[in-house]
Scaffold this motif. Structure first.
Motif, short mmCIF file in Angstrom:
data_model
loop_
_atom_site.label_atom_id
_atom_site.label_comp_id
_atom_site.label_asym_id
_atom_site.label_seq_id
_atom_site.Cartn_x
_atom_site.Cartn_y
_atom_site.Cartn_z
N PRO A 253 -29.46 -28.55 40.77
CA PRO A 253 -28.16 -27.89 40.88
C PRO A 253 -27.09 -28.62 40.08
O PRO A 253 -27.26 -29.79 39.71
CB PRO A 253 -27.87 -27.95 42.38
N ALA A 254 -26.00 -27.92 39.82
CA ALA A 254 -24.87 -28.54 39.14
C ALA A 254 -24.34 -29.69 39.99
O ALA A 254 -24.42 -29.68 41.22
CB ALA A 254 -23.77 -27.51 38.91
N GLY A 255 -23.84 -30.70 39.32
CA GLY A 255 -23.27 -31.83 40.03
C GLY A 255 -24.23 -32.96 40.29
O GLY A 255 -23.91 -33.88 41.05
N VAL A 256 -25.41 -32.91 39.67
CA VAL A 256 -26.42 -33.96 39.87
C VAL A 256 -26.78 -34.57 38.52
O VAL A 256 -27.11 -33.85 37.57
CB VAL A 256 -27.70 -33.40 40.54
N ASP A 257 -26.69 -35.88 38.41
CA ASP A 257 -27.17 -36.60 37.23
C ASP A 257 -28.59 -37.08 37.49
O ASP A 257 -28.88 -37.63 38.57
CB ASP A 257 -26.27 -37.81 36.93
N VAL A 258 -29.48 -36.87 36.53
CA VAL A 258 -30.90 -37.22 36.66
C VAL A 258 -31.28 -38.22 35.58
O VAL A 258 -31.02 -37.98 34.40
CB VAL A 258 -31.79 -35.96 36.55
N ARG A 259 -31.91 -39.32 35.95
CA ARG A 259 -32.37 -40.32 34.99
C ARG A 259 -33.74 -40.85 35.42
O ARG A 259 -33.95 -41.13 36.61
CB ARG A 259 -31.40 -41.49 34.90
N PRO A 260 -34.69 -41.00 34.47
CA PRO A 260 -35.94 -41.68 34.80
C PRO A 260 -35.65 -43.16 35.06
O PRO A 260 -34.71 -43.72 34.50
CB PRO A 260 -36.80 -41.48 33.55
N LEU A 261 -36.44 -43.76 35.90
CA LEU A 261 -36.22 -45.16 36.28
C LEU A 261 -36.66 -46.13 35.19
O LEU A 261 -37.70 -45.94 34.56
CB LEU A 261 -36.98 -45.49 37.54
N ASP A 262 -35.87 -47.19 34.99
CA ASP A 262 -36.36 -48.37 34.31
C ASP A 262 -37.03 -49.24 35.37
O ASP A 262 -37.26 -48.82 36.50
CB ASP A 262 -35.21 -49.12 33.63
N GLU A 263 -37.34 -50.48 35.04
CA GLU A 263 -37.99 -51.35 36.01
C GLU A 263 -37.09 -51.59 37.22
O GLU A 263 -35.88 -51.73 37.07
CB GLU A 263 -38.34 -52.69 35.35
N PRO A 264 -37.64 -51.68 38.46
CA PRO A 264 -39.06 -51.48 38.75
C PRO A 264 -39.39 -49.99 38.81
O PRO A 264 -38.75 -49.22 39.50
CB PRO A 264 -39.23 -52.11 40.13
N VAL A 265 -40.39 -49.58 38.03
CA VAL A 265 -40.79 -48.17 37.98
C VAL A 265 -41.61 -47.83 39.22
O VAL A 265 -42.45 -48.60 39.67
CB VAL A 265 -41.61 -47.89 36.71
N THR A 266 -41.36 -46.66 39.77
CA THR A 266 -42.16 -46.17 40.88
C THR A 266 -42.48 -44.71 40.63
O THR A 266 -41.77 -44.03 39.88
CB THR A 266 -41.41 -46.34 42.23
N GLY A 267 -43.53 -44.23 41.22
CA GLY A 267 -43.93 -42.85 41.01
C GLY A 267 -45.03 -42.48 41.98
O GLY A 267 -45.24 -43.15 42.99
N ARG A 268 -45.75 -41.42 41.67
CA ARG A 268 -46.87 -41.02 42.51
C ARG A 268 -48.01 -40.53 41.64
O ARG A 268 -47.79 -39.97 40.57
CB ARG A 268 -46.45 -39.92 43.50
N GLN A 269 -49.20 -40.78 42.09
CA GLN A 269 -50.40 -40.26 41.44
C GLN A 269 -50.73 -38.92 42.08
O GLN A 269 -50.70 -38.78 43.31
CB GLN A 269 -51.57 -41.23 41.61
N ILE A 270 -51.05 -37.95 41.25
CA ILE A 270 -51.48 -36.63 41.74
C ILE A 270 -52.95 -36.46 41.39
O ILE A 270 -53.35 -36.73 40.25
CB ILE A 270 -50.63 -35.51 41.12
N PHE A 271 -53.73 -36.05 42.35
CA PHE A 271 -55.17 -35.94 42.14
C PHE A 271 -55.74 -34.81 42.97
O PHE A 271 -55.14 -34.37 43.96
CB PHE A 271 -55.87 -37.26 42.49
N ALA A 272 -56.88 -34.31 42.54
CA ALA A 272 -57.60 -33.29 43.30
C ALA A 272 -58.72 -33.97 44.07
O ALA A 272 -59.24 -35.01 43.67
CB ALA A 272 -58.17 -32.23 42.36
N VAL A 273 -59.09 -33.37 45.18
CA VAL A 273 -60.18 -33.89 46.01
C VAL A 273 -61.13 -32.75 46.33
O VAL A 273 -60.70 -31.63 46.64
CB VAL A 273 -59.63 -34.51 47.31
N THR A 274 -62.42 -33.04 46.22
CA THR A 274 -63.46 -32.08 46.59
C THR A 274 -64.46 -32.77 47.51
O THR A 274 -64.45 -34.00 47.64
CB THR A 274 -64.21 -31.55 45.35
#
Length: 321
Positions: A253-274
């Motif tokens: 939405p309007a009014g939000v600034d978005v930036r990717p992180l510098d260090e320390p970087v964090t995220g998530r792994q996405i994976f499929a499971v069977t």
């Protein structure tokens, strides 16, 4: 003694879900129908499989033993079906895939469309579900593929009998109210601001807390939101900063600034499971969907100068995860 495989599946559901009512819900039948199937299975087995416990019922020792064998028997039947499908080399039939919300729309839906466009006889059904529910449904064969997530600093639980297939890495982004005038890529720049985070027990909430600790401060978490859309609205209203994964930033939405992180970087792994199928190849229909999942381009977060996500080739990990 002859045991009906369909009734063994009912027993497996009761053991997996922890009760007759929950098993009935998963099987889309009435609790009475489940009870009747288990009574008949008890006659076939020649021993009682259920006993009263308070207001409900639990499996007897014999029931627990037969339920353990039932899981192996059902796995062997599925293994045989997968082998026959692989010999036919036809990509057809129905594949049911469950996914957590942000990946369901941004990743799974276009992958399902891609797979069905390439294979006209394939029917992919998408179900929105949280990770824990997806894992239960996968083990009970209610679904065929589960798309799950694992946040940095919060390892996901691993279960025997399930096989993990990496898809991509989804980096976290730092979002701040535009009115603050403090758009930044560094968590350490914001030790003195209010924060918006997911619930304390969630992997996202725990990952946010850990990332702030690594940046050297204790975040002042004033607002909790499960839905990323609510998180964005709270930030847009000027109520706090937040960490949000890229897949949840398609409609900022309007009014939000978005930036990717510098260090320390964090995220998530996405994976499929069977479910594990031993040395036999995956059923061609499931294999086709897994290929589509790894080939589907991820959307770019709006209003964010992003670094490209890490993609993984489609492969099967050895052993359980």
């Amino acid at each position: 003694m002859e045991l009906d495989v369909r009734r063994l599946r009912v027993l497996h559901e009761v053991a997996l879900r922890g009760g007759v009512t929950a098993a009935a819900t998963a099987l889309h039948v009435t609790p009475s129908a489940v009870s009747q199937q288990l009574v008949q299975l008890s006659r076939e087995a020649g021993c009682e499989l259920l006993e009263r416990s308070g207001r409900g019922v639990v499996l007897t020792a014999a029931g627990q033993l037969l339920a353990a064998h039932a899981e192996r028997i059902l796995g062997a039947v599925e293994h045989a079906v997968a082998g026959l499908a692989a010999m036919r080399q036809q990509v057809d039939g129905t594949v049911r895939v469950a996914s957590f919300p942000s990946a369901a729309g941004a990743l799974v839906a276009p992958a399902a469309a891609r797979a069905m466009a390439e294979h006209p006889d394939l029917d992919v059904r998408v179900i929105e579900a949280e990770d824990q529910q997806s894992q239960l449904d996968l083990r009970s064969a209610t679904i065929d593929v589960a798309v799950l997530q694992e946040y940095d600093h919060v390892p996901a639980a691993r279960f025997n009998g399930l096989e993990r297939h990496p898809i991509t890495t989804d980096p976290m982004h730092l979002i701040t109210p535009s009115g603050w005038g403090r758009a930044t890529r560094r968590l350490a720049d914001l030790p003195d601001v209010p924060w918006v985070a997911s619930a304390e027990h969630t992997p996202c909430g725990r990952s946010t807390l850990r990332a702030c600790h690594l940046a050297g401060f204790e975040p002042d978490i004033r607002h909790r939101a499960i839905d990323f859309a609510l998180t964005l609205d709270l930030v847009a209203a000027g109520l706090g900063a937040a960490l949000v994964p890229g897949l949840a930033l398609r409609n900022v939405p309007a009014g939000v600034d978005v930036r990717p992180l510098d260090e320390p970087v964090t995220g998530r792994q996405i994976f499929a499971v069977t479910r594990i199928r031993g040395t036999a190849p995956l059923r061609p229909a499931i294999d086709a969907l897994l290929r589509a999942l790894t080939a589907t381009p991820l959307p770019t977060p709006s209003d964010a100068p992003t670094r490209p996500p890490v993609r993984h080739p489609a492969r099967r990990d050895s052993g359980s995860w």
